[in-house]
Design a protein around this motif. Structure first.
Motif, mmCIF file in Angstrom:
data_model
loop_
_atom_site.group_PDB
_atom_site.id
_atom_site.type_symbol
_atom_site.label_atom_id
_atom_site.label_comp_id
_atom_site.label_asym_id
_atom_site.label_seq_id
_atom_site.Cartn_x
_atom_site.Cartn_y
_atom_site.Cartn_z
ATOM 1 N N UNK A 32 1.963 -51.726 5.316
ATOM 2 C CA UNK A 32 1.528 -52.626 4.258
ATOM 3 C C UNK A 32 0.860 -53.832 4.897
ATOM 4 N N UNK A 33 -0.080 -54.476 4.212
ATOM 5 C CA UNK A 33 -0.721 -55.673 4.768
ATOM 6 C C UNK A 33 0.278 -56.770 5.117
ATOM 7 N N UNK A 34 1.375 -56.855 4.336
ATOM 8 C CA UNK A 34 2.369 -57.901 4.599
ATOM 9 C C UNK A 34 3.028 -57.718 5.969
ATOM 10 N N UNK A 35 3.189 -56.469 6.394
ATOM 11 C CA UNK A 35 3.821 -56.201 7.689
ATOM 12 C C UNK A 35 2.935 -56.696 8.827
ATOM 13 N N UNK A 36 1.647 -56.398 8.734
ATOM 14 C CA UNK A 36 0.727 -56.889 9.757
ATOM 15 C C UNK A 36 0.663 -58.406 9.780
ATOM 16 N N UNK A 37 0.701 -59.032 8.607
ATOM 17 C CA UNK A 37 0.678 -60.497 8.530
ATOM 18 C C UNK A 37 1.939 -61.100 9.135
ATOM 19 N N UNK A 38 3.097 -60.523 8.799
ATOM 20 C CA UNK A 38 4.357 -61.024 9.352
ATOM 21 C C UNK A 38 4.392 -60.886 10.868
ATOM 22 N N UNK A 39 3.835 -59.791 11.364
ATOM 23 C CA UNK A 39 3.797 -59.593 12.814
ATOM 24 C C UNK A 39 2.987 -60.704 13.475
ATOM 25 N N UNK A 40 1.862 -61.077 12.878
ATOM 26 C CA UNK A 40 1.025 -62.146 13.444
ATOM 27 C C UNK A 40 1.674 -63.521 13.288
ATOM 28 N N UNK A 41 2.398 -63.735 12.196
ATOM 29 C CA UNK A 41 3.122 -65.004 12.023
ATOM 30 C C UNK A 41 4.179 -65.150 13.112
ATOM 31 N N UNK A 42 4.907 -64.051 13.368
ATOM 32 C CA UNK A 42 5.908 -64.078 14.442
ATOM 33 C C UNK A 42 5.245 -64.331 15.790
ATOM 34 N N UNK A 43 4.076 -63.722 16.022
ATOM 35 C CA UNK A 43 3.344 -63.943 17.267
ATOM 36 C C UNK A 43 2.923 -65.400 17.399
ATOM 37 N N UNK A 44 2.473 -65.990 16.299
ATOM 38 C CA UNK A 44 2.059 -67.401 16.322
ATOM 39 C C UNK A 44 3.227 -68.318 16.649
ATOM 40 N N UNK A 45 4.371 -68.094 15.995
ATOM 41 C CA UNK A 45 5.551 -68.920 16.261
ATOM 42 C C UNK A 45 6.041 -68.739 17.689
ATOM 43 N N UNK A 46 5.993 -67.500 18.180
ATOM 44 C CA UNK A 46 6.411 -67.249 19.562
ATOM 45 C C UNK A 46 5.484 -67.957 20.542
ATOM 46 N N UNK A 47 4.172 -67.885 20.279
ATOM 47 C CA UNK A 47 3.224 -68.543 21.164
ATOM 48 C C UNK A 47 3.392 -70.043 21.181
ATOM 49 N N UNK A 48 3.658 -70.641 20.007
ATOM 50 C CA UNK A 48 3.844 -72.087 19.936
ATOM 51 C C UNK A 48 5.087 -72.521 20.707
ATOM 52 N N UNK A 49 6.204 -71.870 20.435
ATOM 53 C CA UNK A 49 7.460 -72.257 21.091
ATOM 54 C C UNK A 49 7.405 -71.972 22.583
ATOM 55 N N UNK A 50 6.846 -70.816 22.971
ATOM 56 C CA UNK A 50 6.772 -70.471 24.388
ATOM 57 C C UNK A 50 5.824 -71.401 25.133
ATOM 58 N N UNK A 51 4.739 -71.847 24.477
ATOM 59 C CA UNK A 51 3.826 -72.778 25.117
ATOM 60 C C UNK A 51 4.475 -74.109 25.414
ATOM 61 N N UNK A 52 5.276 -74.607 24.477
ATOM 62 C CA UNK A 52 5.983 -75.867 24.688
ATOM 63 C C UNK A 52 6.976 -75.737 25.843
#
Length: 544
Positions: free
Chosen positions: A384-404
């Motif tokens: 479903x489109x929501x699954x792909x979106x959630x995957x990218x949201x998780x990637x964004x949050x991971x990238x932000x926290x890991x970058x800090x």
């Protein structure tokens, strides 16, 4: 006469019967009294037992509350360290593992989690006993040339890690908000400026550090929520038994290049920069413990020329050596907090990535070699489109926290290994730009395919550098001259002077079992790197 005797006998019988009745009545009264007394004793005993049970429950609850409060004071470092194990590099490797080998490589994620916990416990031990992070320990105890070589390796690991965070965040911004890749790369620097201008190793107060840790914890919690929702979208035919069977080694692991993928998982999970981070996050709590209990203070003569609060805290921090009381107290709760965090948050996220990929992408043509864009497309169309979106949201949050967190680790490395004399914000800006410039050039000149190759290349670099940076950690924690604590105590000898004190040295180095395990882990990591390099050469340098 007979009538008289009969009357007398009757009178005696009546008298005896009367006495018997009186005796029976008295016996009944006595039994009643004894029963009442027994009932009273029983009731008293029951009341006492109930009161004792209530007291025991109350004492148990108070003990649990006290332990919980102590544990809450140590919640934070494990959360920051766990971010290193759920960065964008893990997304690439875990998705590839699930798409090519379904659930069989879950056991590798579990193994890498055990190795990560073991190494992080050594980091906590080094930081607690010596009061030094891994970088400062290298500068203190190693020859200058070895320290400089390790500094170069550490900076390369920081840059490689930062490259992965920048790429992951830029890709997520491009997919979610349609922001061009070059602009996404530049935007990734904004969230780190907060760390650059506020956080400084040692001089930041414990209260500020805890607020900082809680903010990162919110990002980690967001990642967990995203994958908890994604797991509910799994296809109906997904077998729970088959998923859990993946935690047991099987022949399916070596299919489709599974062994090389397993090495990538280990390299992406056991991150080198987490060693510096884990050894550096325990000192503020140790320092706070000793200061609040009067075990440590700085003489006024030592603070001459130190005018600002930051300079005073800096002097306190970098001249500080923990007391034995603080070491025992902090190590116990730090170990528990770290193990619980990595076994819950980090393990859950990494396993969820692989399970989602294994349940939806396994057997799909081209899924094993898909980049982050292709993975988003496959998830969106297959489920479903929501699954792909959630995957990218998780990637964004991971990238932000890991970058800090990666920026924090970079600051620890630069201050520890070479003690730069530049101002803190200048050091941090330089460290961050070293990783931003290559990503910016790649995104402008080459584009999406090159970013995917750069992400994979960063994981190979981290895997190769890991044994070199683990070696000093094992060396320090096994060396008695480093892992010793001097305790000052009263001299109880009969011929000693009054109030005379003596110094006793306590050995806190690894025992022989821990030392053997540490060496075996190091040999295992070296073997995996040799295998990865050989496979890389045989494949003609194709790491995608």
């Amino acid at each position: 006469m007979s009538s008289v005797r009969a009357g007398q006998t009757g009178a005696v019988d009546r008298s005896n019967k009367a006495l018997s009745r009186e005796a029976a009545k008295e016996s009944i009264v006595q039994k009643t009294v004894s029963l009442d007394a027994a009932n009273v004793d029983t009731n008293l005993n029951c009341d006492l037992d109930y009161e004792n049970e209530v007291n025991k429950r109350h004492e148990l609850w108070e003990t649990v509350k006290a332990v919980g409060k102590k544990y809450a004071k140590f919640v934070g470092p494990g959360l920051l360290v766990s971010v290193a194990y759920i960065d964008p590099g893990n997304y690439s490797t875990s998705v590839s593992a699930g798409a090519s080998n379904q659930f069989s490589l879950l056991c590798i994620i579990l193994l890498s989690n055990f190795i990560a916990i073991f190494l992080q416990c050594l980091c906590i031990k080094l930081g607690s006993v010596t009061g030094l992070d891994l970088s400062r320990a290298c500068r203190t105890y190693l020859p200058r040339w070895i320290n400089l070589v390790l500094y170069v390796f550490a900076e390369c690991a920081i840059i490689a890690t930062d490259v992965a965070e920048v790429i992951g965040t830029a890709v997520a911004l491009n997919i979610l908000l349609k922001i061009p890749l070059p602009a996404g790369v530049v935007i990734t620097i904004v969230d780190v400026f907060a760390v650059m201008f506020t956080y400084k190793q040692g001089t930041s107060s414990l209260k500020f550090i805890k607020y900082f840790e809680y903010s990162v914890a919110l990002l980690v919690l967001g990642v967990c929520v995203c994958f908890a929702v994604e797991l509910t979208y799994l296809p109906e035919g997904t077998s729970v038994t088959k998923v859990f069977r993946g935690f047991v080694p099987s022949s399916q692991m070596v299919e489709n290049g599974g062994l090389y993928t397993a090495i990538s998982i280990l390299g992406a999970t056991v991150m080198p920069h987490s060693l510096f981070l884990g050894s550096g996050l325990v000192q503020p709590r140790l320092l706070n413990y000793d200061i609040t209990r009067g075990n440590y203070s700085v003489a006024d003569s030592e603070l001459e020329g130190k005018r600002t609060d930051e300079e005073i805290r800096d002097q306190k921090y970098f001249e500080y050596r923990p007391s034995m009381e603080a070491i025992k107290y902090c190590m116990k709760y730090s170990f528990v907090e770290l193990a619980l965090t990595l076994f819950t948050l980090a393990l859950f996220v990494n396993c969820s990535i692989l399970i989602v990929a294994g349940a939806t992408l396994y057997g799909t043509p081209g899924a094993a070699d898909a980049d982050l864009y292709s993975i988003h497309t496959l998830l969106s169309h297959k489920i479903a489109p929501a699954v792909g979106t959630l995957f990218m949201v998780a990637l964004l949050l991971s990238g932000q926290s890991a970058g800090v967190v990666c920026t924090m680790a970079g600051q620890i490395v630069s201050e520890g290994h070479i003690n730069w004399t530049l101002k803190p914000w200048q050091r941090r800006l330089l460290t961050r730009c070293i990783s931003l410039i290559p990503c910016l050039v790649i995104s402008i000149c080459i584009g999406r395919q090159a970013l995917s190759k750069a992400l994979n290349a960063s994981q190979v670099v981290l895997s190769i550098l890991l044994p070199f940076l683990v070696a000093p950690l094992i060396f320090f924690t096994c060396k008695k001259s480093v892992m010793r604590v001097e305790i000052s105590e009263e001299n109880t000898d009969a011929d000693a002077f009054e109030n005379e004190r003596r110094t006793r040295t306590v050995n806190m180095a690894n025992n022989w079992i821990t030392s053997i395990c540490a060496v075996l882990v190091w040999i295992f990591l070296c073997f995996l790197n040799v295998y990865a390099i050989v496979e890389l050469g045989l494949s003609g340098g194709d790491i995608s």
